[in-house]
Design a protein around this motif. Structure first.
Motif, PDB file in Angstrom:
ATOM      1  N   GLN A  80       0.860  -1.068   0.160  1.00  0.00           N
ATOM      2  CA  GLN A  80      -0.009   0.036  -0.031  1.00  0.00           C
ATOM      3  C   GLN A  80       1.071   1.210   0.047  1.00  0.00           C
ATOM      4  O   GLN A  80       1.727   1.439   0.759  1.00  0.00           O
ATOM      5  N   ALA A  81       0.608   2.097  -0.692  1.00  0.00           N
ATOM      6  CA  ALA A  81       1.320   3.506  -1.071  1.00  0.00           C
ATOM      7  C   ALA A  81       1.151   4.293   0.193  1.00  0.00           C
ATOM      8  O   ALA A  81       0.094   4.163   1.062  1.00  0.00           O
ATOM      9  N   HIS A  82       2.281   4.766   0.651  1.00  0.00           N
ATOM     10  CA  HIS A  82       2.241   5.877   1.620  1.00  0.00           C
ATOM     11  C   HIS A  82       2.501   5.425   3.083  1.00  0.00           C
ATOM     12  O   HIS A  82       2.294   6.067   4.099  1.00  0.00           O
ATOM     13  N   MET A  83       2.725   4.134   3.296  1.00  0.00           N
ATOM     14  CA  MET A  83       3.082   3.362   4.711  1.00  0.00           C
ATOM     15  C   MET A  83       4.412   3.858   5.082  1.00  0.00           C
ATOM     16  O   MET A  83       4.372   3.591   6.286  1.00  0.00           O
ATOM     17  N   ALA A  84       5.200   4.187   4.232  1.00  0.00           N
ATOM     18  CA  ALA A  84       6.571   4.722   4.700  1.00  0.00           C
ATOM     19  C   ALA A  84       7.486   3.721   5.231  1.00  0.00           C
ATOM     20  O   ALA A  84       7.497   3.803   6.686  1.00  0.00           O
ATOM     21  N   PRO A  85       8.027   2.785   4.752  1.00  0.00           N
ATOM     22  CA  PRO A  85       9.056   2.118   5.476  1.00  0.00           C
ATOM     23  C   PRO A  85      10.005   2.421   6.085  1.00  0.00           C
ATOM     24  O   PRO A  85      10.621   3.279   5.225  1.00  0.00           O
ATOM     25  N   ILE A  86      10.587   2.123   7.049  1.00  0.00           N
ATOM     26  CA  ILE A  86      11.827   2.555   7.637  1.00  0.00           C
ATOM     27  C   ILE A  86      12.667   1.295   7.955  1.00  0.00           C
ATOM     28  O   ILE A  86      13.354   0.928   7.084  1.00  0.00           O
ATOM     29  N   GLY A  87      12.599   0.677   9.324  1.00  0.00           N
ATOM     30  CA  GLY A  87      13.347  -0.454   9.505  1.00  0.00           C
ATOM     31  C   GLY A  87      12.973  -1.736   8.657  1.00  0.00           C
ATOM     32  O   GLY A  87      11.610  -1.800   8.518  1.00  0.00           O
ATOM     33  N   PHE A  88      13.941  -2.366   8.298  1.00  0.00           N
ATOM     34  CA  PHE A  88      13.420  -3.973   7.563  1.00  0.00           C
ATOM     35  C   PHE A  88      14.870  -4.740   7.985  1.00  0.00           C
ATOM     36  O   PHE A  88      16.025  -4.480   8.069  1.00  0.00           O
ATOM     37  N   GLN A  89      14.480  -5.848   8.623  1.00  0.00           N
ATOM     38  CA  GLN A  89      15.454  -6.789   8.956  1.00  0.00           C
ATOM     39  C   GLN A  89      15.004  -8.305   8.997  1.00  0.00           C
ATOM     40  O   GLN A  89      13.723  -8.451   9.291  1.00  0.00           O
ATOM     41  N   PHE A  90      15.954  -9.248   8.668  1.00  0.00           N
ATOM     42  CA  PHE A  90      15.386 -10.606   8.516  1.00  0.00           C
ATOM     43  C   PHE A  90      15.679 -11.254   9.822  1.00  0.00           C
ATOM     44  O   PHE A  90      16.468 -10.872  10.614  1.00  0.00           O
ATOM     45  N   PHE A  91      14.905 -12.310  10.248  1.00  0.00           N
ATOM     46  CA  PHE A  91      15.054 -13.208  11.284  1.00  0.00           C
ATOM     47  C   PHE A  91      16.412 -13.935  10.734  1.00  0.00           C
ATOM     48  O   PHE A  91      16.278 -14.862  10.089  1.00  0.00           O
ATOM     49  N   PRO A  92      17.224 -13.976  11.729  1.00  0.00           N
ATOM     50  CA  PRO A  92      18.506 -14.729  11.350  1.00  0.00           C
ATOM     51  C   PRO A  92      18.444 -16.247  11.534  1.00  0.00           C
ATOM     52  O   PRO A  92      17.257 -16.782  11.930  1.00  0.00           O
ATOM     53  N   ALA A  93      18.970 -16.848  10.974  1.00  0.00           N
ATOM     54  CA  ALA A  93      19.083 -18.298  11.052  1.00  0.00           C
ATOM     55  C   ALA A  93      19.089 -18.798  12.619  1.00  0.00           C
ATOM     56  O   ALA A  93      19.676 -18.349  13.208  1.00  0.00           O
ATOM     57  N   GLY A  94      18.229 -19.938  12.634  1.00  0.00           N
ATOM     58  CA  GLY A  94      17.975 -20.629  13.909  1.00  0.00           C
ATOM     59  C   GLY A  94      17.106 -19.945  15.016  1.00  0.00           C
ATOM     60  O   GLY A  94      16.622 -20.060  16.001  1.00  0.00           O
ATOM     61  N   SER A  95      16.309 -18.702  14.467  1.00  0.00           N
ATOM     62  CA  SER A  95      15.324 -17.865  15.142  1.00  0.00           C
ATOM     63  C   SER A  95      14.011 -18.369  14.714  1.00  0.00           C
ATOM     64  O   SER A  95      13.987 -18.894  13.639  1.00  0.00           O
ATOM     65  N   PRO A  96      12.901 -17.957  15.554  1.00  0.00           N
ATOM     66  CA  PRO A  96      11.568 -18.093  15.038  1.00  0.00           C
ATOM     67  C   PRO A  96      11.431 -17.183  13.448  1.00  0.00           C
ATOM     68  O   PRO A  96      12.078 -16.144  13.627  1.00  0.00           O
ATOM     69  N   TYR A  97      10.692 -17.858  12.744  1.00  0.00           N
ATOM     70  CA  TYR A  97      10.427 -17.004  11.482  1.00  0.00           C
ATOM     71  C   TYR A  97      11.629 -16.750  10.693  1.00  0.00           C
ATOM     72  O   TYR A  97      11.865 -16.009   9.923  1.00  0.00           O
ATOM     73  N   SER A  98      12.799 -17.674  10.860  1.00  0.00           N
ATOM     74  CA  SER A  98      14.040 -17.533  10.096  1.00  0.00           C
ATOM     75  C   SER A  98      13.837 -17.633   8.628  1.00  0.00           C
ATOM     76  O   SER A  98      13.035 -18.182   8.026  1.00  0.00           O
ATOM     77  N   GLY A  99      14.290 -16.375   8.123  1.00  0.00           N
ATOM     78  CA  GLY A  99      14.414 -16.468   6.475  1.00  0.00           C
ATOM     79  C   GLY A  99      12.923 -15.313   6.354  1.00  0.00           C
ATOM     80  O   GLY A  99      12.873 -15.011   4.987  1.00  0.00           O
ATOM     81  N   ASP A 100      11.997 -14.973   7.100  1.00  0.00           N
ATOM     82  CA  ASP A 100      11.069 -14.025   6.976  1.00  0.00           C
ATOM     83  C   ASP A 100      11.943 -12.759   7.491  1.00  0.00           C
ATOM     84  O   ASP A 100      12.877 -12.626   8.317  1.00  0.00           O
ATOM     85  N   ALA A 101      11.288 -11.626   7.054  1.00  0.00           N
ATOM     86  CA  ALA A 101      11.686 -10.285   7.575  1.00  0.00           C
ATOM     87  C   ALA A 101      10.693  -9.700   8.363  1.00  0.00           C
ATOM     88  O   ALA A 101       9.365  -9.750   8.095  1.00  0.00           O
ATOM     89  N   LEU A 102      11.137  -8.369   9.078  1.00  0.00           N
ATOM     90  CA  LEU A 102      10.031  -7.690   9.575  1.00  0.00           C
ATOM     91  C   LEU A 102      10.177  -6.136   9.172  1.00  0.00           C
ATOM     92  O   LEU A 102      11.598  -5.710   8.808  1.00  0.00           O
ATOM     93  N   VAL A 103       9.105  -5.173   8.532  1.00  0.00           N
ATOM     94  CA  VAL A 103       9.359  -3.949   8.153  1.00  0.00           C
ATOM     95  C   VAL A 103       8.685  -3.013   9.047  1.00  0.00           C
ATOM     96  O   VAL A 103       7.390  -3.376   9.483  1.00  0.00           O
ATOM     97  N   SER A 104       9.132  -1.983   9.475  1.00  0.00           N
ATOM     98  CA  SER A 104       8.569  -0.954  10.357  1.00  0.00           C
ATOM     99  C   SER A 104       7.671   0.116   9.280  1.00  0.00           C
ATOM    100  O   SER A 104       8.572   0.705   8.466  1.00  0.00           O
ATOM    101  N   TRP A 105       6.363   0.076   9.192  1.00  0.00           N
ATOM    102  CA  TRP A 105       5.716   1.220   8.405  1.00  0.00           C
ATOM    103  C   TRP A 105       5.537   2.347   9.280  1.00  0.00           C
ATOM    104  O   TRP A 105       4.643   2.280  10.365  1.00  0.00           O
ATOM    105  N   HIS A 106       6.197   3.206   9.010  1.00  0.00           N
ATOM    106  CA  HIS A 106       6.192   4.726   9.739  1.00  0.00           C
ATOM    107  C   HIS A 106       5.021   5.319   9.818  1.00  0.00           C
ATOM    108  O   HIS A 106       4.501   5.939  10.918  1.00  0.00           O
TER     109      HIS A 106
END
Length: 392
Positions: free
Chosen positions: A296-322
């Motif tokens: 969706q336009a204008h959600m404004a992504p700031i932080g973006f990081q992958f869950f590291p190997a061996g952690s929950p959701y490994s290989g998925d990422a989180l994005v902060s929509w400002h």
């Protein structure tokens, strides 16, 4: 006492009538484009501790306050020994947070860098802390107590800030430092080749090169833990309507161009743009890369990081929509999990929501840090809160 600011929606309608003169810089094509632009800032609510109960996370996870009263915290860096560093662009400093009794809250807060105007990007490698603002890249020795010393400037000639001064950086699997340099305006063809790019820096010499271009403002980027491929979340342009252009996720590769300023998303030409000199937008865009996913336009992504190997959701990422400021109905103000399969994005699920309530909001997610065990830290630069999200 809380202070509330209420902004009314102000629609602005602009019609572009383009000339039929042959394509060259500054001479628009003959399309007629109509844009409706809304300015709408949700009313700000000051934070109260009980507001954490309004937040929602996935089943099996909990959210709590790890620290508060932090001013306007932006980007985060979590170290293997449990320390957390926060850059504060507005005050030009860097904070060191320590959890001294291992209770999940940071009791100790110390300023470790001051008087670095606009400091934003932060990363570490080989016992050295790297920090940057819009122009300057510095590094420091990290002392055993977490403080910093031996300041060294690597360079101070990145493009002037303009509209997007929020430089971010990180080290890739190749040991090189990558810095995102956003466009200097909302929507223009830059005169500086490094604007709207991802640059690669050799940390031993300070020499740099353009790694990829056509990236309007890729504040959040990271490498997939299984494939080592670079992915970045790019901010689309403003003032082009409620739903255009989308925010986009790109698989960023060396030497590739990702379309800005003449195209967004899946190589969709921006009809409001003039043609490049000696060419048409359509021909120019043929050689660019399409996005891998759009949002969706204008959600404004700031932080973006992958869950590291061996952690929950490994290989998925989180994005902060400002969160939006120029959409008739506010969107964003949340954190989402971007699901990947076989190294490719396949969908998005809400991970931290509840900041936005109708026409009001009490937080704007900014930085993301994910520990080796999968604990997530999110900074809120509207109310100065650091949130911790972990599995039960």
């Amino acid at each position: 006492m809380s202070t509330h600011y209420i902004f009314k929606v102000i629609p602005i309608v602009t019609a572009f009538v383009f000339s039929s003169v042959s394509a060259q810089r500054g001479i628009p094509p003959k399309d007629i484009t109509k844009i409706t632009h809304s300015t709408n800032y949700p009313e700000h609510l000051d934070f109260l501790p009980e507001m954490v109960n309004l937040l929602k996370v996935p089943d099996g996870w909990t959210v709590s306050i790890a620290a508060s009263g932090l001013g306007k915290p932006r980007m985060l860096y979590h170290t293997p020994n449990g320390n957390l560093y926060i850059t504060r662009r507005d005050t030009g400093d860097v904070l060191l947070l320590k959890d001294t009794n291992n209770d999940g809250k940071f009791e100790e807060v110390k300023t470790v860098v001051a008087e670095f105007k606009g400091v934003h990007g932060i990363t570490m490698k080989d016992g050295l802390m790297y920090l940057c603002n819009n122009n300057e890249l510095r590094r420091y020795t990290v002392n055993t107590d977490g403080t910093l010393s031996n300041k060294q400037m690597l360079f101070n000639d990145m493009p002037s800030a303009g509209q997007h001064p929020n430089r971010t950086m990180d080290f890739g699997p190749d040991g090189k430092l990558y810095i995102s340099i956003g466009t200097l305006c909302n929507d223009c063809k830059e005169s500086d080749r490094e604007a709207a790019t991802m640059i690669q820096v050799d940390p031993s010499t300070g020499k740099r090169m353009i790694f990829a271009s056509g990236l309007r403002n890729t504040i959040g980027f990271d490498w997939h833990p299984q494939t080592n491929e670079l992915w970045g979340m790019d901010n689309g342009g403003d003032a082009k309507g409620d739903d255009w252009p989308p925010e986009e996720l790109n698989n960023i590769k060396e030497g590739k161009n990702y379309g800005y300023p003449f195209a967004y998303a899946k190589k969709e030409v921006d009809k409001t743009r003039e043609d490049p000199a000696g060419n048409s937008k359509e021909k120019w865009v043929e050689t660019t890369e399409p996005s891998s996913a759009e949002y969706q336009a204008h959600m404004a992504p700031i932080g973006f990081q992958f869950f590291p190997a061996g952690s929950p959701y490994s290989g998925d990422a989180l994005v902060s929509w400002h969160g939006s400021w120029n959409r008739s109905k506010p969107v964003g103000f949340k954190v989402q999990r971007i699901r990947f399969s076989n190294g490719k994005p396949i969908g998005a699920d809400d991970f931290l929501t509840g900041f936005l309530k109708g026409k009001t909001r009490f937080g704007r997610p900014a930085g993301v840090a994910i520990t080796a065990s999968g604990t997530v830290y999110i900074s809120d630069d509207a109310n100065g809160v650091l949130y911790s999200i972990k599995q039960k």
